[in-house]
Design an enzyme around this catalytic site. Structure first.
Site: not given
Ligand code: NAP
Length: 320
Positions: A140, A143-144
Site C-alpha cells: 500500500c 499507507c507507507d
C-alpha cells in the site's frame, strides 16, 4: 440440534475498521452485535506499521494499536467480539443462516459483511520475511510511501493500481523502479502514459523479481531478472512495493450475493445494501477503488445505519 442454534439481531463478519465501525454504531443502536473476527483479527491494518492518515491521530498510530483501540471502543458498547471463522452461509430465506467453524449455526436478522480483501504478494520467501518484519515490503503506497521520502523504491505490477501507486511514490521518492513482468502494461493507456511521462520512474519490462535483498534493518534492494535475456541485476532500494492486485474475501458468499467479475460485492449505489435484503456490505469487500481505513470505517457506519433501518421497517411491518 435446533436448541444449539443461536439467534442474533446483527452479525458482523470481519474485524477491520469497517467491521469495528459497524459494531460501534450497531451496539449504540442497541442491536447487540456479535462480531466474528475471522482468520486475521484486526484485518489488513495489522500488517501496517504506522498509520498517519487516519484523522484524529495527529502523531500517527501503529496499525495493530489502532485495531486494539477500535476493539476497545466496540466492546465498551457491549459488542460481543468472538474468535471464529464463517465457513458457510445460507442467505436463501428471511432468516440468514451462518455457520461458524463448520459447527455452530447462527440465525441472523441482519448480517454485515466486512471481510475485506487481501493484497496479493509474489510469494517469495525473502518478500514474506521483510513483510513480517515490517522492514520495507508493503502492498500500500498510500499507507507507507511517506516513510520512503527522498529514497529509492521499487514497485512490482503493471495494472492501474501499480501505475497509480508508482505515480504517487514518484512525488515522494527520489526514484521509483517499476518492474513489469511482460513487455506490456495491463493498465489503461492514460495511466500507463502518466507513468511513462514521469521523469523519476524507470520502467523495466520483461522483468521479474528473483529475491528481495536486505539486512537486519530491512530491505536494501531487489535482485531482478530479464525474462528474455536471463540477465540478472541488483537494484538498490529501501522500499519494495507490491501492486499485483487484491483478492476480496467473498468466496463463501458467492452462491447468494451478487459479485462482480473479480469477486467484489456489488452494493446498491450510495448504500451498503447487497442484493439480499438484510445483508449489508462495508469496507474493501465491495471497494476496489479507495481501499483506505477511513473509507472502510465510513461504509461500516453506513452498513450499521442501513441494518438498523431495515430492522425498524420490519418491526413496523409486523406491528401493522
Ligand atoms: P490488475 O489489473 O489485476 O493488475 C495486476 C498487475 O499485476 C498486472 O499487471 C499483472 O501482470 C501483475 N502481476 C500479477 N501477478 C504478478 C506477479 N507474480 N509478478 C509480477 N507481476 C504480477 O490489478 P489492479 O491494478 O489492482 O487493478 C484491479 C482493478 O481495479 C482493475 O480493474 C483496475 O482497472 C481497477 N483500478 C482502477 C483504478 C482507477 O481507475 N483509478 C485504480 C486502481 C485499480 P500481467 O499484466 O502480466 O498479468
Amino acid at each position: 440440534m435446533s436448541e444449539a442454534i443461536e439467534r442474533v439481531k446483527c452479525l458482523i463478519i470481519g474485524s477491520g475498521p469497517a467491521g469495528y465501525t459497524a459494531a460501534i454504531y450497531a451496539a449504540r443502536a442497541n442491536m447487540k452485535p456479535v462480531m466474528y473476527q475471522g482468520s486475521q483479527p484486526g484485518g489488513q491494518l495489522t500488517t501496517t506499521n504506522e498509520v498517519e492518515n487516519f484523522p484524529g491521530y495527529p502523531e500517527g498510530i501503529t496499525g495493530p494499536q489502532m485495531m486494539i483501540e477500535l476493539r476497545n471502543q466496540a466492546e465498551r458498547f457491549e459488542t460481543d467480539v468472538r474468535d471464529g471463522w464463517i465457513t458457510k452461509v445460507d442467505f436463501s430465506g428471511d432468516v440468514h443462516k451462518v455457520w461458524i467453524n463448520d459447527e455452530k449455526e447462527i440465525h441472523c436478522d441482519t448480517v454485515i459483511i466486512s471481510t475485506g480483501a487481501s493484497a496479493k504478494y509474489l510469494g517469495l520467501e525473502s518478500e514474506q520475511k521483510y513483510l513480517k518484519m515490517g522492514g520495507g515490503v508493503s502492498a500500500c503506497a498510500v499507507c507507507d510511501g511517506f516513510f520512503y521520502k527522498n529514497q529509492e523504491v521499487i514497485i512490482v505490477g503493471a495494472g492501474d493500481s501499480a501505475c497509480e501507486e508508482a505515480h504517487y511514490l514518484s512525488k515522494l521518492c527520489s526514484k521509483v523502479t517499476m518492474l513489469v513482468r511482460r513487455d506490456e502494461f495491463r493498465a489503461s493507456k492514460i495511466m500507463e502514459a502518466r507513468v511513462r511521462n514521469t521523469e523519476n520512474i524507470e520502467i523495466l519490462l520483461n522483468t521479474e523479481t528473483v529475491e528481495v535483498l536486505g539486512d537486519d534493518y530491512g530491505v536494501t534492494g531487489a535482485r531482478v531478472k530479464n525474462r528474455e535475456t536471463g540477465e540478472e541485476q541488483d537494484i538498490p532500494a529501501t522500499g519494495f512495493f507490491v501492486a499485483v492486485g487484491h483478492k476480496p474475501n467473498t468466496d463463501i458468499f458467492k452462491d447468494y450475493i451478487t459479485l462482480d467479475e473479480t469477486g467484489y460485492i456489488i452494493n446498491e449505489p450510495g448504500s451498503s445494501k447487497t442484493n439480499v435484503p438484510g445483508v449489508f456490505v462495508s469496507g474493501d469487500a465491495a471497494d476496489h477503488v479507495y481501499r483506505q481505513a477511513i473509507t472502510a470505517a465510513g461504509t461500516g457506519c453506513m452498513a450499521a445505519l442501513d441494518a438498523e433501518r431495515y430492522l425498524a421497517a420490519k418491526e413496523a411491518e409486523m406491528v401493522s
